[in-house]
Design a protein around this motif. Structure first.
Motif, PDB file in Angstrom:
ATOM      1  N   ARG A  95       0.839  -1.212   0.000  1.00  0.00           N
ATOM      2  CA  ARG A  95       0.000   0.000   0.000  1.00  0.00           C
ATOM      3  C   ARG A  95       0.870   1.256   0.000  1.00  0.00           C
ATOM      4  O   ARG A  95       0.587   2.227  -0.720  1.00  0.00           O
ATOM      5  CB  ARG A  95      -0.915  -0.009   1.222  1.00  0.00           C
ATOM      6  N   GLN A  96       1.940   1.246   0.786  1.00  0.00           N
ATOM      7  CA  GLN A  96       2.824   2.408   0.820  1.00  0.00           C
ATOM      8  C   GLN A  96       3.524   2.613  -0.521  1.00  0.00           C
ATOM      9  O   GLN A  96       3.743   3.756  -0.957  1.00  0.00           O
ATOM     10  CB  GLN A  96       3.864   2.237   1.930  1.00  0.00           C
ATOM     11  N   PHE A  97       3.866   1.493  -1.173  1.00  0.00           N
ATOM     12  CA  PHE A  97       4.553   1.608  -2.468  1.00  0.00           C
ATOM     13  C   PHE A  97       3.627   2.212  -3.520  1.00  0.00           C
ATOM     14  O   PHE A  97       4.009   3.152  -4.247  1.00  0.00           O
ATOM     15  CB  PHE A  97       5.045   0.235  -2.915  1.00  0.00           C
ATOM     16  N   PHE A  98       2.418   1.697  -3.618  1.00  0.00           N
ATOM     17  CA  PHE A  98       1.506   2.211  -4.646  1.00  0.00           C
ATOM     18  C   PHE A  98       1.013   3.619  -4.302  1.00  0.00           C
ATOM     19  O   PHE A  98       0.673   4.394  -5.206  1.00  0.00           O
ATOM     20  CB  PHE A  98       0.320   1.253  -4.816  1.00  0.00           C
ATOM     21  N   LYS A  99       0.976   3.958  -3.031  1.00  0.00           N
ATOM     22  CA  LYS A  99       0.654   5.317  -2.647  1.00  0.00           C
ATOM     23  C   LYS A  99       1.737   6.277  -3.104  1.00  0.00           C
ATOM     24  O   LYS A  99       1.450   7.358  -3.661  1.00  0.00           O
ATOM     25  CB  LYS A  99       0.476   5.393  -1.129  1.00  0.00           C
ATOM     26  N   ALA A 100       3.006   5.887  -2.885  1.00  0.00           N
ATOM     27  CA  ALA A 100       4.115   6.721  -3.352  1.00  0.00           C
ATOM     28  C   ALA A 100       4.175   6.744  -4.867  1.00  0.00           C
ATOM     29  O   ALA A 100       4.535   7.767  -5.471  1.00  0.00           O
ATOM     30  CB  ALA A 100       5.434   6.193  -2.780  1.00  0.00           C
ATOM     31  N   LEU A 101       3.790   5.640  -5.505  1.00  0.00           N
ATOM     32  CA  LEU A 101       3.806   5.585  -6.964  1.00  0.00           C
ATOM     33  C   LEU A 101       2.737   6.505  -7.549  1.00  0.00           C
ATOM     34  O   LEU A 101       2.945   7.105  -8.613  1.00  0.00           O
ATOM     35  CB  LEU A 101       3.578   4.148  -7.431  1.00  0.00           C
ATOM     36  N   ALA A 102       1.614   6.613  -6.868  1.00  0.00           N
ATOM     37  CA  ALA A 102       0.567   7.515  -7.359  1.00  0.00           C
ATOM     38  C   ALA A 102       0.990   8.967  -7.240  1.00  0.00           C
ATOM     39  O   ALA A 102       0.632   9.795  -8.091  1.00  0.00           O
ATOM     40  CB  ALA A 102      -0.728   7.272  -6.580  1.00  0.00           C
ATOM     41  N   GLU A 103       1.745   9.301  -6.215  1.00  0.00           N
ATOM     42  CA  GLU A 103       2.212  10.678  -6.050  1.00  0.00           C
ATOM     43  C   GLU A 103       3.327  11.010  -7.019  1.00  0.00           C
ATOM     44  O   GLU A 103       3.408  12.135  -7.522  1.00  0.00           O
ATOM     45  CB  GLU A 103       2.693  10.879  -4.608  1.00  0.00           C
ATOM     46  N   ASN A 104       4.188  10.036  -7.319  1.00  0.00           N
ATOM     47  CA  ASN A 104       5.303  10.278  -8.228  1.00  0.00           C
ATOM     48  C   ASN A 104       5.523   9.023  -9.063  1.00  0.00           C
ATOM     49  O   ASN A 104       6.086   8.041  -8.594  1.00  0.00           O
ATOM     50  CB  ASN A 104       6.573  10.620  -7.454  1.00  0.00           C
ATOM     51  N   PRO A 105       5.070   8.984 -10.309  1.00  0.00           N
ATOM     52  CA  PRO A 105       5.208   7.775 -11.138  1.00  0.00           C
ATOM     53  C   PRO A 105       6.651   7.368 -11.398  1.00  0.00           C
ATOM     54  O   PRO A 105       6.912   6.209 -11.743  1.00  0.00           O
ATOM     55  CB  PRO A 105       4.502   8.171 -12.445  1.00  0.00           C
ATOM     56  N   PHE A 106       7.605   8.274 -11.223  1.00  0.00           N
ATOM     57  CA  PHE A 106       9.006   7.928 -11.473  1.00  0.00           C
ATOM     58  C   PHE A 106       9.558   6.973 -10.415  1.00  0.00           C
ATOM     59  O   PHE A 106      10.667   6.467 -10.554  1.00  0.00           O
ATOM     60  CB  PHE A 106       9.855   9.195 -11.540  1.00  0.00           C
ATOM     61  N   HIS A 107       8.798   6.737  -9.346  1.00  0.00           N
ATOM     62  CA  HIS A 107       9.229   5.744  -8.361  1.00  0.00           C
ATOM     63  C   HIS A 107       9.307   4.347  -8.970  1.00  0.00           C
ATOM     64  O   HIS A 107      10.026   3.482  -8.465  1.00  0.00           O
ATOM     65  CB  HIS A 107       8.274   5.728  -7.168  1.00  0.00           C
ATOM     66  N   ALA A 108       8.562   4.124 -10.047  1.00  0.00           N
ATOM     67  CA  ALA A 108       8.628   2.827 -10.729  1.00  0.00           C
ATOM     68  C   ALA A 108      10.006   2.601 -11.327  1.00  0.00           C
ATOM     69  O   ALA A 108      10.499   1.462 -11.392  1.00  0.00           O
ATOM     70  CB  ALA A 108       7.554   2.750 -11.819  1.00  0.00           C
ATOM     71  N   VAL A 109      10.643   3.668 -11.766  1.00  0.00           N
ATOM     72  CA  VAL A 109      12.007   3.544 -12.290  1.00  0.00           C
ATOM     73  C   VAL A 109      12.995   3.339 -11.156  1.00  0.00           C
ATOM     74  O   VAL A 109      13.945   2.538 -11.261  1.00  0.00           O
ATOM     75  CB  VAL A 109      12.362   4.792 -13.114  1.00  0.00           C
ATOM     76  N   GLU A 110      12.772   4.036 -10.039  1.00  0.00           N
ATOM     77  CA  GLU A 110      13.675   3.908  -8.896  1.00  0.00           C
ATOM     78  C   GLU A 110      13.627   2.516  -8.285  1.00  0.00           C
ATOM     79  O   GLU A 110      14.549   2.122  -7.580  1.00  0.00           O
ATOM     80  CB  GLU A 110      13.311   4.943  -7.831  1.00  0.00           C
ATOM     81  N   ALA A 111      12.567   1.762  -8.541  1.00  0.00           N
ATOM     82  CA  ALA A 111      12.457   0.412  -7.983  1.00  0.00           C
ATOM     83  C   ALA A 111      13.498  -0.536  -8.561  1.00  0.00           C
ATOM     84  O   ALA A 111      13.731  -1.613  -7.991  1.00  0.00           O
ATOM     85  CB  ALA A 111      11.052  -0.145  -8.233  1.00  0.00           C
ATOM     86  N   PHE A 112      14.140  -0.171  -9.662  1.00  0.00           N
ATOM     87  CA  PHE A 112      15.161  -1.025 -10.259  1.00  0.00           C
ATOM     88  C   PHE A 112      16.549  -0.742  -9.698  1.00  0.00           C
ATOM     89  O   PHE A 112      17.506  -1.425 -10.075  1.00  0.00           O
ATOM     90  CB  PHE A 112      15.197  -0.820 -11.783  1.00  0.00           C
ATOM     91  N   PHE A 113      16.669   0.226  -8.813  1.00  0.00           N
ATOM     92  CA  PHE A 113      17.974   0.625  -8.292  1.00  0.00           C
ATOM     93  C   PHE A 113      18.038   0.347  -6.795  1.00  0.00           C
ATOM     94  O   PHE A 113      17.016   0.331  -6.108  1.00  0.00           O
ATOM     95  CB  PHE A 113      18.230   2.113  -8.568  1.00  0.00           C
ATOM     96  N   PRO A 114      19.240   0.122  -6.265  1.00  0.00           N
ATOM     97  CA  PRO A 114      19.357  -0.140  -4.825  1.00  0.00           C
ATOM     98  C   PRO A 114      19.011   1.070  -3.994  1.00  0.00           C
ATOM     99  O   PRO A 114      19.092   2.218  -4.453  1.00  0.00           O
ATOM    100  CB  PRO A 114      20.837  -0.540  -4.668  1.00  0.00           C
ATOM    101  N   LYS A 115      18.663   0.798  -2.743  1.00  0.00           N
ATOM    102  CA  LYS A 115      18.257   1.870  -1.820  1.00  0.00           C
ATOM    103  C   LYS A 115      19.283   2.021  -0.696  1.00  0.00           C
ATOM    104  O   LYS A 115      18.952   2.079   0.483  1.00  0.00           O
ATOM    105  CB  LYS A 115      16.878   1.545  -1.222  1.00  0.00           C
ATOM    106  N   ASN A 116      20.543   2.054  -1.062  1.00  0.00           N
ATOM    107  CA  ASN A 116      21.587   2.190  -0.054  1.00  0.00           C
ATOM    108  C   ASN A 116      21.945   3.658   0.150  1.00  0.00           C
ATOM    109  O   ASN A 116      21.466   4.550  -0.563  1.00  0.00           O
ATOM    110  CB  ASN A 116      22.820   1.388  -0.462  1.00  0.00           C
ATOM    111  N   ARG A 117      22.796   3.900   1.144  1.00  0.00           N
ATOM    112  CA  ARG A 117      23.302   5.237   1.468  1.00  0.00           C
ATOM    113  C   ARG A 117      22.186   6.233   1.753  1.00  0.00           C
ATOM    114  O   ARG A 117      22.272   7.406   1.386  1.00  0.00           O
ATOM    115  CB  ARG A 117      24.193   5.765   0.342  1.00  0.00           C
ATOM    116  N   GLY A 118      21.133   5.764   2.372  1.00  0.00           N
ATOM    117  CA  GLY A 118      20.059   6.657   2.767  1.00  0.00           C
ATOM    118  C   GLY A 118      19.127   7.070   1.653  1.00  0.00           C
ATOM    119  O   GLY A 118      18.287   7.966   1.847  1.00  0.00           O
TER     120      GLY A 118
END
Length: 897
Positions: free
Chosen positions: A718-741
């Motif tokens: 739910r949090q992911f699709f909520k953030a995706l609705a606010e900013n569709p570019f989060h779908a691209v960020e899902a292919f990259f690591p979430k390190n270094r904060g």
């Protein structure tokens, strides 16, 4: 055979001609000596006249293998069956009939110990000569050990060996000779060798003889109990700190206990063994039913009697591949070409309703799936009910009478660096301590009650609460991490031992009826562990450092268990403690020391004593930071730790109990919900894992742990699709690591303002608000008037009067200092010239000026000093310095008011 007839073989000729045939030389000699030992007559074994000399010759021949990688003599011994046909009968004819001090019995025990000595395959392969590629095969030698163990488990053999040890043990300490200690040492090593030999894996398709070789460990445990050998081991363990002779064998007893208990889970021995067969049957039936339901969900229906065959054309617009007339997707897909079409044939009924890509992926997963095996620390033995009962009684007796003195004696020998201590003894001690602590806690949980009335009192394991023990455990873990390559197995044993220690301390501090001295010691140890900070760092580092394929699955399970236990203890401790706690952090000045060292090496100069002392002082410098559980929980939210937890969660089908799922769900919940770091899970691979779990949710047990897992997954989605609705570019960020904060921008996490806690008051901001300045171009008097006007406009005239009072007081104090200093000795001329002779204060008077600290009288003044920007401007213009904690310091620039 007489001593003069012993054939000595020189190595001089072998050095000259290395290609000689050792078997052709040794085989005739060995067979002649074996024939001279004796033989059967009328169904009874009769010893030869020179049996004693022959046994000595066999031992000399055995030593010839010390320099032989092929173990030629050992292979000849096995082929002649001298162990089963001669050594065992000779032992039964001597020690078995009461002749326990017969030299022939002792020689047989010595030779048996040598022939069953453990074969370390890793070390043997390292020692092989690289120049001679002989392809050494140790299968025959390992097989011979199995049959040697079976021969020693015949009725009366272990009893005869135990009888050999009784005469030396019955002597008084001052009457014992060195030979007596050697006799006991040989028999104890033989028992160690038998415990080391692993049984064949249980298999219903094996023959009766092979099936016997898969249950020898159970027979060995029962035999050791029936011959009172286990009681002797307990006696040695309990008195190893008092008796000098028994202390020589404490490491040997440690290894025997390690070999006996390493294949048994402590929780399985903490319950009644009579109920275990029914529980195991119930568990196996549940697993079978679960597997049956899983197969039924994907099995073909009864209507597909004639099967299913579907042809799939990949890239139909392209030309077909010349060598691909029709490939079976269930057997081996053909290699696809970038410019050619590919044809596949599917034989699954699911292909009618699902996409062809999912069927191909299902086929590949079934082919490439390989179950990873656990390491030796978690290898489970298939023991009988009688053997488990014996081990249960042995564990209880060890806890009640041997745990504390045995660990104290071993730790003392390790710290003293005795010659008998080896590197593997450290690993064994960690494992044995972890095993018995786990057994103690499981038994304590099964039998709750006051500590003083319970048979499982915490005082029985109080040795692990000693400071020396904790220091040693942490030292071994640091050494395992610093070693190159890292010693993952020993680090895993240290993690297990540390996790059990945390559970023990947590149980002692939270349970009722515990002795006040032990409870105080546990609370003090708990505070010291938190204050030290090293345990906190190890828990995080063990999860961060896990790499799939580098460490074992048992290491992964141990790291998750340690983090789960530590966080639970810290959370409970934080709620119970109403006061602040600090954690020690080391200040490493590595760069400074490295530069100084490089400079000194470049100059080829000898370092001074002062430099060495200064460097050692730098290493001991530490600083303290305020510890809060919330801050540590936020520190737990890291990308590497999340990846480790997801790797652990991906094995959910292999979990042996719901406790494994409970641990990983708890840790993931702390990251995603408590620390508000759900952005760590916004990755394509993670979402795919969640999709797989949701697809299999119908096969999950109906337990609360699995319901919590599904709720957590739904929350993250739910949090992911909520953030995706606010900013569709989060779908691209899902292919990259979430390190270094990087995960913070995708999460609901927000930095909290820093706050300082005061006794009896709520936390307030420690930082001052931004200062207010007057625009340039105004004189000092104009700026002062503007500040006063701002305060008057805000109806805060009282603050202006307060500043005036302080200024009047400070001016009066400084005028008095000037009068006392500059007018001293001029009293006679005061009537003639009443005006001062100086234009201003002298240097001596100005030297006596000190900063004047004015504490705030009321809460209104304290709030105004820290939060009223106009009052701060007025104070600065009045040459006051605003300090922390609501204090005012008057600073005079030129010494005049």
């Amino acid at each position: 055979m007489a001593d003069r007839e012993v054939i000595e073989i020189s190595d001089e000729e072998s050095e000259a001609s290395p290609d000689y045939d050792r078997r052709a030389i040794f085989e005739p000699v060995v067979r002649r000596v074996v024939d001279a030992l004796g033989g059967y007559e009328g169904g009874h074994y009769r010893l030869g006249d020179e049996a004693t000399g022959c046994l000595k010759d066999l031992k000399k021949l055995w030593r010839k293998d010390d320099t032989d990688d092929e173990r030629t003599v050992a292979r000849i011994f096995w082929e002649t069956r001298v162990f089963m046909n001669d050594l065992v009968p000779i032992l039964l004819e001597t020690a078995g009939k009461g002749l326990v001090e017969d030299k022939r019995a002792i020689y047989c025990a010595d030779l048996m110990t040598a022939m069953t000595w453990p074969i370390d395959m890793a070390e043997e392969l390292k020692e092989l000569d690289d120049e001679i590629d002989k392809g050494t095969d140790y299968t025959q030698l390992l097989q011979s050990h199995l049959y040697y163990k079976a021969a020693l488990l015949k009725p009366g053999v272990i009893e005869a060996l135990f009888g050999i040890m009784l005469p030396p043990l019955a002597k008084l300490p001052h009457e014992r000779s060195e030979r007596d200690g050697q006799v006991i040492n040989v028999v104890l090593h033989l028992i160690r060798n038998l415990a080391f030999i692993k049984d064949l894996p249980a298999n219903i398709h094996l023959s009766s003889d092979q099936a016997e070789l898969s249950s020898m460990q159970s027979r060995l445990i029962r035999t050791l109990s029936e011959t009172h050998t286990l009681s002797l081991l307990l006696t040695i363990a309990a008195n190893s700190s008092n008796d000098r002779l028994l202390n020589n064998w404490n490491t040997l007893v440690l290894e025997i206990f390690y070999l006996l208990f390493r294949g048994v889970k402590p929780a399985s021995l903490a319950v009644s063994q009579k109920k275990q067969p029914a529980e195991n049957l119930k568990r196996l039936l549940a697993v079978e039913a679960q597997n049956r339901r899983n197969v039924a969900r994907t099995a073909s229906s009864r209507h597909s009697h004639f099967g299913t065959t579907i042809s799939v054309q990949l890239n139909p617009k392209k030309k077909p591949h010349p060598s691909n007339d029709g490939n079976d997707a269930d057997s081996e897909p053909a290699k696809a070409s970038g410019s050619k079409s590919q044809q596949l044939v599917l034989h699954r009924q699911q292909a009618l309703t699902k996409t062809s890509g999912s069927i191909i992926d299902m086929t590949k997963q079934q082919k490439t799936k390989r179950g990873k095996t656990l390491d030796e620390l978690s290898r489970e033995e298939n023991l009988s009910l009688e053997a488990r009962t014996v081990l249960q009684d042995l564990a209880k007796d060890f806890i009640e009478g041997c745990f504390n003195p045995f660990l104290a004696s071993l730790l003392k020998d390790i710290r003293s660096e005795r010659a008998k201590i080896s590197e593997k003894d450290n690993l064994r001690l960690l494992f044995v301590t972890k095993w018995f602590l786990d057994f103690f806690l499981c038994t304590k949980a099964k039998n709750p009650g006051p500590d003083d009335t319970s048979s499982c009192s915490y005082g029985l394991v109080a040795e692990v609460l000693e400071r020396e023990w904790i220091i040693w455990v942490l030292k071994r873990m640091r050494g395992a991490v610093d070693e190159k390559p890292k010693m993952w197995t020993e680090l895993q044993a240290g993690i297990d031992c540390l996790a059990q220690l945390l559970l023990l301390v947590d149980g002692m501090t939270s349970s009722q009826g515990v002795d006040s001295a032990l409870k105080d010691a546990a609370e003090l140890l708990q505070q010291q562990l938190i204050y030290n900070g090293e345990v906190l760092d190890l828990a995080l580092e063990s999860l961060r450092s896990y790499k799939e394929g580098t460490q074992s699955l048992a290491y992964l399970d141990s790291s998750v268990y340690l983090a789960y236990s530590l966080l639970r203890m810290l959370e409970r401790w934080g709620k119970a403690q109403g006061q602040e706690m600090y954690v020690r952090r080391k200040t490493a000045k590595a760069r400074k020391r490295a530069k100084a060292k490089a400079a000194k090496e470049k100059e080829d100069a000898v370092p001074d004593v002062e430099d060495i002392e200064e460097e050692s002082e730098d290493e001991e410098i530490v600083h303290e930071t305020l510890f809060t559980f919330e801050a540590f929980q936020e520190k737990f939210a890291q990308a590497d730790i999340t990846q480790t937890l997801l790797t652990y969660l991906a094995r959910y089908k292999d979990f042996s109990s719901s406790e494994n799922m409970k641990r990983v769900v708890n840790l993931m919940h702390r990251q995603a919900v408590r620390a508000k770091a759900e952005g760590l899970y916004f990755k394509v691979s993670t979402l795919d894992l969640f999709k797989t779990i949701l697809a299999d949710q119908h096969s999950f047990p109906r337990e609360q742990t699995y319901k919590d897992l599904l709720n957590l997954i739904n929350y993250v989605l739910r949090q992911f699709f909520k953030a995706l609705a606010e900013n569709p570019f989060h779908a691209v960020e899902a292919f990259f690591p979430k390190n270094r904060g990087n995960w913070k921008q995708f999460s609901s996490w927000k930095p909290e303002p820093k706050a300082t806690s005061r006794k009896g008051a709520a936390a307030e901001e420690s930082k001052f608000p931004p200062d207010v300045e007057v625009k340039k171009g105004y004189s000092w008097s104009d700026q002062l008037g503007i500040a006063i006007a701002a305060l008057v406009e805000a109806k805060q005239e009282g603050l202006i009067d307060w500043v005036k009072e302080i200024l009047t007081l400070v001016i009066g104090m400084r005028q008095r200092i000037v009068e006392d200093t500059d007018n001293k000795g001029d009293d006679d001329d005061a009537d003639d010239d009443p005006t001062p002779k100086l234009d201003g204060p002298s240097v001596e008077a100005m030297a006596k000026f000190t900063d004047y600290t004015v504490p705030c009288v009321s809460d209104e003044q304290a709030q105004a000093v820290t939060r009223n920007p106009h009052l701060k401007l007025l104070l600065r213009l009045s040459k006051f310095y605003v300090a922390e904690e609501s204090k005012l310091v008057y600073r005079s620039i030129n010494g005049q008011s």
